[in-house]
Design a protein around this motif. Structure first.
Motif, PDB file in Angstrom:
ATOM      1  N   VAL A  68       6.070  18.637  -5.845  1.00 28.04           N
ATOM      2  CA  VAL A  68       5.088  17.970  -6.482  1.00 28.04           C
ATOM      3  C   VAL A  68       3.938  17.219  -5.449  1.00 28.04           C
ATOM      4  N   GLY A  69       4.153  17.292  -4.062  1.00 25.18           N
ATOM      5  CA  GLY A  69       3.382  17.138  -3.371  1.00 25.18           C
ATOM      6  C   GLY A  69       3.012  15.587  -2.789  1.00 25.18           C
ATOM      7  N   LYS A  70       4.125  15.111  -2.644  1.00 24.02           N
ATOM      8  CA  LYS A  70       4.431  13.602  -2.256  1.00 24.02           C
ATOM      9  C   LYS A  70       3.752  13.353  -1.056  1.00 24.02           C
ATOM     10  N   SER A  71       3.930  14.077  -0.153  1.00 24.02           N
ATOM     11  CA  SER A  71       3.330  14.097   1.302  1.00 24.02           C
ATOM     12  C   SER A  71       1.857  14.046   1.550  1.00 24.02           C
ATOM     13  N   THR A  72       1.171  15.284   0.607  1.00 22.16           N
ATOM     14  CA  THR A  72      -0.120  15.160   0.260  1.00 22.16           C
ATOM     15  C   THR A  72      -0.878  13.754  -0.118  1.00 22.16           C
ATOM     16  N   THR A  73       0.073  13.261  -1.446  1.00 20.90           N
ATOM     17  CA  THR A  73      -0.241  12.178  -2.070  1.00 20.90           C
ATOM     18  C   THR A  73      -0.417  11.011  -1.092  1.00 20.90           C
ATOM     19  N   ILE A  74       0.596  10.810  -0.503  1.00 18.54           N
ATOM     20  CA  ILE A  74       0.683   9.753   0.700  1.00 18.54           C
ATOM     21  C   ILE A  74      -0.519   9.708   1.554  1.00 18.54           C
ATOM     22  N   ASP A  75      -0.617  11.090   1.964  1.00 16.79           N
ATOM     23  CA  ASP A  75      -1.805  11.167   3.083  1.00 16.79           C
ATOM     24  C   ASP A  75      -2.982  10.696   2.545  1.00 16.79           C
ATOM     25  N   SER A  76      -3.249  11.279   1.359  1.00 16.65           N
ATOM     26  CA  SER A  76      -4.618  11.027   0.636  1.00 16.65           C
ATOM     27  C   SER A  76      -4.831   9.409   0.176  1.00 16.65           C
ATOM     28  N   LEU A  77      -3.646   8.782  -0.302  1.00 15.53           N
ATOM     29  CA  LEU A  77      -3.648   7.259  -0.771  1.00 15.53           C
ATOM     30  C   LEU A  77      -3.883   6.685   0.637  1.00 15.53           C
ATOM     31  N   GLY A  78      -2.884   6.802   1.385  1.00 14.19           N
ATOM     32  CA  GLY A  78      -3.187   5.940   2.612  1.00 14.19           C
ATOM     33  C   GLY A  78      -4.329   6.103   3.395  1.00 14.19           C
ATOM     34  N   SER A  79      -4.925   7.461   3.170  1.00 15.02           N
ATOM     35  CA  SER A  79      -6.243   7.480   4.053  1.00 15.02           C
ATOM     36  C   SER A  79      -7.402   6.750   3.192  1.00 15.02           C
ATOM     37  N   HIS A  80      -7.081   6.484   1.956  1.00  8.85           N
ATOM     38  CA  HIS A  80      -7.896   5.875   1.015  1.00  8.85           C
ATOM     39  C   HIS A  80      -7.996   4.362   1.450  1.00  8.85           C
ATOM     40  N   LEU A  81      -6.592   3.902   1.550  1.00 14.04           N
ATOM     41  CA  LEU A  81      -6.391   2.631   1.567  1.00 14.04           C
ATOM     42  C   LEU A  81      -6.981   2.062   3.161  1.00 14.04           C
ATOM     43  N   ILE A  82      -6.750   2.846   4.041  1.00  9.04           N
ATOM     44  CA  ILE A  82      -7.226   2.736   5.290  1.00  9.04           C
ATOM     45  C   ILE A  82      -8.455   2.341   5.317  1.00  9.04           C
ATOM     46  N   ALA A  83      -9.324   3.454   4.819  1.00 12.80           N
ATOM     47  CA  ALA A  83     -10.895   3.373   4.610  1.00 12.80           C
ATOM     48  C   ALA A  83     -11.422   2.102   3.812  1.00 12.80           C
ATOM     49  N   GLN A  84     -10.306   1.317   3.054  1.00 10.66           N
ATOM     50  CA  GLN A  84     -10.802   0.126   2.533  1.00 10.66           C
ATOM     51  C   GLN A  84     -10.177  -1.078   3.498  1.00 10.66           C
ATOM     52  N   GLY A  85      -9.918  -0.959   4.731  1.00 14.01           N
ATOM     53  CA  GLY A  85      -9.510  -2.069   5.417  1.00 14.01           C
ATOM     54  C   GLY A  85      -7.741  -2.268   5.672  1.00 14.01           C
ATOM     55  N   HIS A  86      -7.212  -1.453   4.823  1.00 12.30           N
ATOM     56  CA  HIS A  86      -5.731  -2.000   4.957  1.00 12.30           C
ATOM     57  C   HIS A  86      -4.952  -1.416   6.056  1.00 12.30           C
ATOM     58  N   LYS A  87      -4.015  -1.790   6.339  1.00 16.50           N
ATOM     59  CA  LYS A  87      -3.031  -1.307   7.080  1.00 16.50           C
ATOM     60  C   LYS A  87      -1.719  -0.984   6.257  1.00 16.50           C
ATOM     61  N   VAL A  88      -1.406   0.512   6.681  1.00 13.57           N
ATOM     62  CA  VAL A  88      -0.417   1.244   5.837  1.00 13.57           C
ATOM     63  C   VAL A  88       0.697   1.671   6.613  1.00 13.57           C
ATOM     64  N   ALA A  89       2.001   1.092   6.038  1.00  8.77           N
ATOM     65  CA  ALA A  89       3.329   1.769   6.605  1.00  8.77           C
ATOM     66  C   ALA A  89       3.916   2.632   5.480  1.00  8.77           C
ATOM     67  N   VAL A  90       4.609   3.764   6.211  1.00  8.73           N
ATOM     68  CA  VAL A  90       5.002   4.670   5.205  1.00  8.73           C
ATOM     69  C   VAL A  90       6.542   4.934   5.604  1.00  8.73           C
ATOM     70  N   LEU A  91       7.544   4.319   4.850  1.00  6.12           N
ATOM     71  CA  LEU A  91       8.961   4.554   5.282  1.00  6.12           C
ATOM     72  C   LEU A  91       9.883   5.454   4.193  1.00  6.12           C
ATOM     73  N   ALA A  92      10.783   5.735   4.537  1.00  5.75           N
ATOM     74  CA  ALA A  92      11.519   6.805   3.539  1.00  5.75           C
ATOM     75  C   ALA A  92      13.099   6.232   3.279  1.00  5.75           C
ATOM     76  N   VAL A  93      13.498   6.660   2.123  1.00 10.86           N
ATOM     77  CA  VAL A  93      14.816   6.414   1.900  1.00 10.86           C
ATOM     78  C   VAL A  93      15.381   7.792   1.472  1.00 10.86           C
ATOM     79  N   ASP A  94      16.361   8.422   2.649  1.00  9.98           N
ATOM     80  CA  ASP A  94      16.926   9.817   2.579  1.00  9.98           C
ATOM     81  C   ASP A  94      18.325   9.406   2.723  1.00  9.98           C
ATOM     82  N   PRO A  95      19.178   9.385   1.848  1.00  7.84           N
ATOM     83  CA  PRO A  95      20.609   9.231   2.360  1.00  7.84           C
ATOM     84  C   PRO A  95      21.456  10.582   2.610  1.00  7.84           C
ATOM     85  N   SER A  96      20.558  11.481   2.546  1.00 10.34           N
ATOM     86  CA  SER A  96      21.012  12.659   3.114  1.00 10.34           C
ATOM     87  C   SER A  96      20.310  13.087   4.566  1.00 10.34           C
TER      88      SER A  96
END
Length: 333
Positions: A68-96
Protein backbone atom coordinates in the motif's frame (compact mmCIF):
# COMPACT_ATOMS: atom_id res chain seq x y z
CA UNK A 1 36.11 -9.14 21.95
CA UNK A 2 34.55 -5.70 22.35
CA UNK A 3 31.90 -5.09 24.97
CA UNK A 4 29.03 -2.59 24.76
CA UNK A 5 29.68 0.70 26.49
CA UNK A 6 28.16 0.93 29.97
CA UNK A 7 24.91 2.83 30.20
CA UNK A 8 25.10 6.39 31.56
CA UNK A 9 23.92 7.11 35.09
CA UNK A 10 20.17 7.51 35.52
CA UNK A 11 20.35 11.28 36.10
CA UNK A 12 22.45 11.68 32.97
CA UNK A 13 19.94 9.70 30.91
CA UNK A 14 16.98 11.65 32.30
CA UNK A 15 18.56 15.01 31.51
CA UNK A 16 19.79 13.79 28.13
CA UNK A 17 16.32 12.67 27.07
CA UNK A 18 14.67 15.84 28.41
CA UNK A 19 17.11 17.96 26.43
CA UNK A 20 16.29 16.04 23.23
CA UNK A 21 19.80 14.59 22.87
CA UNK A 22 19.37 11.97 20.14
CA UNK A 23 22.20 9.69 21.27
CA UNK A 24 20.90 9.72 24.85
CA UNK A 25 17.39 8.98 23.61
CA UNK A 26 18.71 6.00 21.63
CA UNK A 27 20.53 4.69 24.71
CA UNK A 28 17.43 5.16 26.86
CA UNK A 29 15.42 3.13 24.36
CA UNK A 30 18.09 0.40 24.41
CA UNK A 31 17.68 0.33 28.20
CA UNK A 32 13.90 -0.11 28.13
CA UNK A 33 14.23 -2.83 25.48
CA UNK A 34 16.68 -4.83 27.62
CA UNK A 35 15.42 -7.96 29.37
CA UNK A 36 18.16 -7.93 32.03
CA UNK A 37 16.69 -7.59 35.55
CA UNK A 38 19.10 -4.78 36.51
CA UNK A 39 18.26 -2.88 33.33
CA UNK A 40 14.55 -3.42 33.89
CA UNK A 41 14.78 -1.75 37.31
CA UNK A 42 16.72 1.18 35.81
CA UNK A 43 14.21 1.46 32.96
CA UNK A 44 11.34 1.64 35.45
CA UNK A 45 13.07 4.42 37.36
CA UNK A 46 13.85 6.27 34.10
CA UNK A 47 10.26 6.11 32.85
CA UNK A 48 8.91 7.20 36.22
CA UNK A 49 11.27 10.21 36.28
CA UNK A 50 10.23 11.22 32.76
CA UNK A 51 6.49 10.62 33.24
CA UNK A 52 5.64 14.34 33.76
CA UNK A 53 7.11 15.12 30.31
CA UNK A 54 5.04 12.46 28.51
CA UNK A 55 1.53 12.31 27.09
CA UNK A 56 1.54 15.54 25.10
CA UNK A 57 2.16 14.08 21.64
CA UNK A 58 -0.37 13.26 18.96
CA UNK A 59 -0.18 9.47 18.61
CA UNK A 60 -1.18 8.05 15.23
CA UNK A 61 -1.27 4.35 14.36
CA UNK A 62 -0.77 3.41 10.70
CA UNK A 63 -1.51 0.08 9.02
CA UNK A 64 -2.28 -1.10 5.52
CA UNK A 65 -2.41 -4.00 3.12
CA UNK A 66 0.91 -5.21 1.63
CA UNK A 67 2.19 -2.89 -1.08
CA UNK A 68 0.00 0.00 0.00
CA UNK A 69 2.99 2.32 0.40
CA UNK A 70 3.21 2.83 4.15
CA UNK A 71 6.84 3.94 4.00
CA UNK A 72 6.15 6.45 1.23
CA UNK A 73 3.13 7.72 3.15
CA UNK A 74 5.08 8.12 6.40
CA UNK A 75 7.91 9.85 4.52
CA UNK A 76 5.48 12.29 2.92
CA UNK A 77 3.37 12.85 6.05
CA UNK A 78 6.40 13.21 8.31
CA UNK A 79 8.01 15.72 5.96
CA UNK A 80 4.77 17.72 5.83
CA UNK A 81 4.62 17.80 9.64
CA UNK A 82 8.24 18.87 10.01
CA UNK A 83 7.59 21.69 7.55
CA UNK A 84 4.84 22.80 9.93
CA UNK A 85 7.30 22.89 12.83
CA UNK A 86 6.60 19.49 14.43
CA UNK A 87 9.12 16.95 15.68
CA UNK A 88 8.20 13.48 14.44
CA UNK A 89 9.06 10.03 15.82
CA UNK A 90 8.39 6.91 13.73
CA UNK A 91 8.15 3.59 15.60
CA UNK A 92 7.23 0.06 14.53
CA UNK A 93 5.38 -2.90 15.99
CA UNK A 94 6.62 -6.07 14.30
CA UNK A 95 6.30 -9.33 16.26
CA UNK A 96 8.07 -11.14 13.41
CA UNK A 97 11.19 -8.96 13.60
CA UNK A 98 13.18 -11.70 15.38
CA UNK A 99 13.03 -13.57 12.06
CA UNK A 100 12.97 -10.75 9.51
CA UNK A 101 15.03 -8.09 11.24
CA UNK A 102 12.06 -5.73 11.23
CA UNK A 103 10.95 -4.36 7.88
CA UNK A 104 11.25 -0.76 9.06
CA UNK A 105 15.03 -1.22 8.82
CA UNK A 106 14.59 -1.57 5.08
CA UNK A 107 11.81 0.98 4.98
CA UNK A 108 14.14 3.57 6.52
CA UNK A 109 15.96 3.70 3.20
CA UNK A 110 12.62 4.36 1.50
CA UNK A 111 11.88 7.21 3.91
CA UNK A 112 14.50 9.19 2.06
CA UNK A 113 13.52 12.70 3.15
CA UNK A 114 12.50 11.85 6.70
CA UNK A 115 15.65 9.84 7.47
CA UNK A 116 17.74 12.96 6.78
CA UNK A 117 15.64 15.31 8.92
CA UNK A 118 17.16 16.42 12.24
CA UNK A 119 13.64 16.82 13.65
CA UNK A 120 12.72 13.20 12.84
CA UNK A 121 13.58 10.05 14.79
CA UNK A 122 13.05 6.61 13.22
CA UNK A 123 13.28 3.52 15.41
CA UNK A 124 12.79 -0.10 14.31
CA UNK A 125 10.80 -2.63 16.27
CA UNK A 126 12.47 -4.41 19.22
CA UNK A 127 14.48 -7.32 17.83
CA UNK A 128 12.56 -10.18 19.43
CA UNK A 129 9.69 -11.22 21.59
CA UNK A 130 5.97 -11.86 21.69
CA UNK A 131 3.55 -9.35 20.23
CA UNK A 132 2.61 -8.21 23.75
CA UNK A 133 6.24 -7.70 24.72
CA UNK A 134 7.15 -5.91 21.50
CA UNK A 135 4.09 -3.66 21.79
CA UNK A 136 4.85 -2.87 25.44
CA UNK A 137 8.41 -1.82 24.62
CA UNK A 138 7.16 0.24 21.69
CA UNK A 139 4.82 2.05 24.11
CA UNK A 140 7.74 2.75 26.43
CA UNK A 141 9.77 4.03 23.50
CA UNK A 142 6.85 6.30 22.62
CA UNK A 143 6.96 7.82 26.11
CA UNK A 144 10.70 8.41 25.83
CA UNK A 145 10.23 10.13 22.47
CA UNK A 146 7.52 12.34 23.96
CA UNK A 147 9.79 13.26 26.86
CA UNK A 148 12.47 14.15 24.29
CA UNK A 149 10.13 16.68 22.68
CA UNK A 150 8.67 14.73 19.77
CA UNK A 151 5.11 16.03 19.52
CA UNK A 152 3.89 13.61 16.83
CA UNK A 153 4.47 9.86 17.13
CA UNK A 154 3.64 7.67 14.13
CA UNK A 155 3.40 3.97 15.07
CA UNK A 156 3.50 1.62 12.10
CA UNK A 157 2.31 -1.98 12.22
CA UNK A 158 4.57 -4.03 9.98
CA UNK A 159 3.59 -7.46 11.31
CA UNK A 160 0.40 -9.37 10.66
CA UNK A 161 -2.59 -10.61 12.64
CA UNK A 162 -3.13 -8.98 16.00
CA UNK A 163 -0.45 -6.30 15.56
CA UNK A 164 -3.11 -3.98 14.12
CA UNK A 165 -5.11 -4.23 17.35
CA UNK A 166 -1.95 -3.68 19.40
CA UNK A 167 -1.18 -0.45 17.51
CA UNK A 168 -4.79 0.75 17.69
CA UNK A 169 -4.63 0.18 21.45
CA UNK A 170 -1.62 2.45 21.95
CA UNK A 171 -2.55 5.39 19.71
CA UNK A 172 -5.17 8.15 19.63
CA UNK A 173 -6.08 7.90 15.95
CA UNK A 174 -5.81 4.73 13.85
CA UNK A 175 -5.23 5.27 10.14
CA UNK A 176 -5.87 2.40 7.71
CA UNK A 177 -4.31 2.74 4.25
CA UNK A 178 -5.84 1.03 1.24
CA UNK A 179 -5.06 0.56 -2.45
CA UNK A 180 -7.10 1.65 -5.49
CA UNK A 181 -9.38 -1.04 -6.92
CA UNK A 182 -11.69 -1.80 -4.03
CA UNK A 183 -12.72 -5.33 -5.03
CA UNK A 184 -10.20 -7.57 -3.25
CA UNK A 185 -9.26 -4.96 -0.68
CA UNK A 186 -12.81 -4.97 0.70
CA UNK A 187 -11.85 -8.35 2.16
CA UNK A 188 -10.08 -6.27 4.81
CA UNK A 189 -13.48 -5.68 6.37
CA UNK A 190 -13.76 -9.40 7.10
CA UNK A 191 -10.46 -9.27 8.97
CA UNK A 192 -11.83 -6.53 11.20
CA UNK A 193 -9.11 -4.04 10.26
CA UNK A 194 -11.55 -1.54 8.79
CA UNK A 195 -13.64 -1.70 11.96
CA UNK A 196 -10.63 -0.42 13.93
CA UNK A 197 -10.16 2.54 11.60
CA UNK A 198 -10.68 6.14 12.67
CA UNK A 199 -9.65 7.24 9.17
CA UNK A 200 -9.45 5.25 5.92
CA UNK A 201 -7.19 6.62 3.19
CA UNK A 202 -6.78 5.27 -0.34
CA UNK A 203 -3.21 5.76 -1.55
CA UNK A 204 -1.84 6.08 -5.10
CA UNK A 205 -4.59 8.48 -6.14
CA UNK A 206 -2.51 9.92 -8.97
CA UNK A 207 -2.27 9.61 -12.74
CA UNK A 208 -4.20 6.74 -14.27
CA UNK A 209 -4.98 5.37 -10.80
CA UNK A 210 -7.06 8.40 -9.80
CA UNK A 211 -10.48 7.11 -11.06
CA UNK A 212 -9.87 3.71 -9.44
CA UNK A 213 -8.87 5.36 -6.14
CA UNK A 214 -12.04 7.45 -6.14
CA UNK A 215 -14.14 4.37 -6.92
CA UNK A 216 -12.46 2.45 -4.07
CA UNK A 217 -13.14 5.33 -1.68
CA UNK A 218 -16.84 5.23 -2.62
CA UNK A 219 -16.93 1.48 -1.92
CA UNK A 220 -15.37 1.98 1.50
CA UNK A 221 -17.76 4.80 2.39
CA UNK A 222 -20.69 2.53 1.58
CA UNK A 223 -19.22 -0.32 3.60
CA UNK A 224 -18.49 1.91 6.59
CA UNK A 225 -22.03 3.26 6.47
CA UNK A 226 -23.28 -0.30 6.97
CA UNK A 227 -20.71 -1.14 9.66
CA UNK A 228 -21.26 2.02 11.68
CA UNK A 229 -18.59 4.10 13.38
CA UNK A 230 -16.04 2.93 15.92
CA UNK A 231 -17.02 5.79 18.24
CA UNK A 232 -20.40 7.54 18.66
CA UNK A 233 -18.94 11.02 18.17
CA UNK A 234 -17.09 10.19 14.93
CA UNK A 235 -18.00 8.96 11.44
CA UNK A 236 -14.94 7.38 9.82
CA UNK A 237 -13.97 9.50 6.80
CA UNK A 238 -12.55 7.98 3.61
CA UNK A 239 -9.99 10.09 1.76
CA UNK A 240 -7.82 9.69 -1.31
CA UNK A 241 -4.21 10.85 -1.48
CA UNK A 242 -0.86 10.20 -3.11
CA UNK A 243 2.09 9.37 -0.90
CA UNK A 244 4.33 9.79 -3.94
CA UNK A 245 3.30 13.33 -4.92
CA UNK A 246 2.04 14.49 -1.50
CA UNK A 247 -1.36 15.42 -2.93
CA UNK A 248 -3.99 14.97 -0.22
CA UNK A 249 -1.51 14.65 2.65
CA UNK A 250 -2.50 17.99 4.23
CA UNK A 251 -6.25 17.13 4.28
CA UNK A 252 -5.36 13.73 5.72
CA UNK A 253 -3.55 15.37 8.64
CA UNK A 254 -6.45 17.79 9.07
CA UNK A 255 -8.71 14.76 9.67
CA UNK A 256 -6.31 13.48 12.35
CA UNK A 257 -6.55 16.84 14.14
CA UNK A 258 -10.33 16.91 13.73
CA UNK A 259 -10.61 13.41 15.25
CA UNK A 260 -8.47 14.50 18.20
CA UNK A 261 -10.62 17.61 18.77
CA UNK A 262 -13.89 15.64 18.59
CA UNK A 263 -12.50 13.01 20.95
CA UNK A 264 -11.49 15.64 23.50
CA UNK A 265 -14.82 17.45 23.22
CA UNK A 266 -16.70 14.19 23.84
CA UNK A 267 -14.57 13.38 26.88
CA UNK A 268 -13.35 10.20 25.19
CA UNK A 269 -9.72 11.20 24.74
CA UNK A 270 -8.67 11.04 28.39
CA UNK A 271 -10.76 7.92 28.98
CA UNK A 272 -9.07 6.14 26.08
CA UNK A 273 -5.59 7.10 27.22
CA UNK A 274 -6.31 5.97 30.79
CA UNK A 275 -7.68 2.62 29.60
CA UNK A 276 -4.58 2.14 27.45
CA UNK A 277 -2.32 2.73 30.45
CA UNK A 278 -4.09 0.05 32.50
CA UNK A 279 -4.07 -2.40 29.58
CA UNK A 280 -0.34 -1.73 29.15
CA UNK A 281 0.27 -2.58 32.82
CA UNK A 282 -1.50 -5.94 32.49
CA UNK A 283 0.38 -6.72 29.27
CA UNK A 284 3.67 -6.16 31.07
CA UNK A 285 2.49 -8.28 34.00
CA UNK A 286 1.49 -11.12 31.67
CA UNK A 287 4.93 -10.99 30.08
CA UNK A 288 6.59 -11.14 33.51
CA UNK A 289 4.59 -14.27 34.38
CA UNK A 290 5.62 -15.96 31.14
CA UNK A 291 9.26 -15.05 31.72
CA UNK A 292 9.02 -16.51 35.22
CA UNK A 293 7.70 -19.73 33.76
CA UNK A 294 10.58 -19.96 31.31
CA UNK A 295 13.19 -19.12 33.96
CA UNK A 296 12.11 -21.53 36.71
CA UNK A 297 13.79 -24.95 36.22
CA UNK A 298 11.00 -26.81 38.04
CA UNK A 299 8.38 -25.23 35.82
CA UNK A 300 10.39 -25.71 32.63
CA UNK A 301 10.64 -29.45 33.17
CA UNK A 302 6.92 -29.97 33.91
CA UNK A 303 5.27 -27.65 31.38
CA UNK A 304 6.04 -29.77 28.26
CA UNK A 305 4.20 -32.76 29.75
CA UNK A 306 1.13 -30.63 30.48
CA UNK A 307 1.22 -29.14 26.98
CA UNK A 308 1.57 -32.62 25.44
CA UNK A 309 -1.39 -33.97 27.44
CA UNK A 310 -3.58 -31.05 26.32
CA UNK A 311 -2.47 -31.40 22.68
CA UNK A 312 -3.19 -35.14 22.75
CA UNK A 313 -6.67 -34.58 24.15
CA UNK A 314 -5.81 -36.40 27.37
CA UNK A 315 -6.24 -33.27 29.50
CA UNK A 316 -8.73 -30.44 29.06
CA UNK A 317 -7.29 -26.93 28.58
CA UNK A 318 -9.17 -25.86 31.71
CA UNK A 319 -7.52 -28.52 33.85
CA UNK A 320 -4.19 -27.87 32.14
CA UNK A 321 -4.37 -24.20 33.10
CA UNK A 322 -5.26 -25.20 36.66
CA UNK A 323 -2.20 -27.49 36.84
CA UNK A 324 0.08 -24.67 35.65
CA UNK A 325 -1.46 -22.30 38.21
CA UNK A 326 -0.84 -24.94 40.90
CA UNK A 327 2.86 -24.99 39.95
CA UNK A 328 2.91 -21.32 40.97
CA UNK A 329 1.10 -22.13 44.19
CA UNK A 330 -2.08 -20.50 42.93
CA UNK A 331 -4.81 -22.84 44.11
CA UNK A 332 -8.45 -22.33 43.15
CA UNK A 333 -10.44 -20.91 46.06
Amino acid sequence: MSHPAPLPALDTLVEGVRSGHRAMLARAITLVESRKPAHRAQAGALLQALLPQTGRAIRVGITGVPGVGKSTTIDSLGSHLIAQGHKVAVLAVDPSSSRTGGSILGDKTRMGRLALEERAFIRPSPAAGTLGGVAARTRETMLLCEAAGYDVVLVETVGVGQSETAVADMTDTFLVLMLPGAGDELQGIKKGIIELADIVAVNKADGANLPRARAAASEYRAALHVLGGREPFWSTPVLTYSGLTGEGIAPLWDEVLKHRARSEAAGAFGTRRSAQQVKWMWTLFDERVREKMRAEPALRTRLPAIEHAVAAGELSPTLGAAKIAALFGWADS
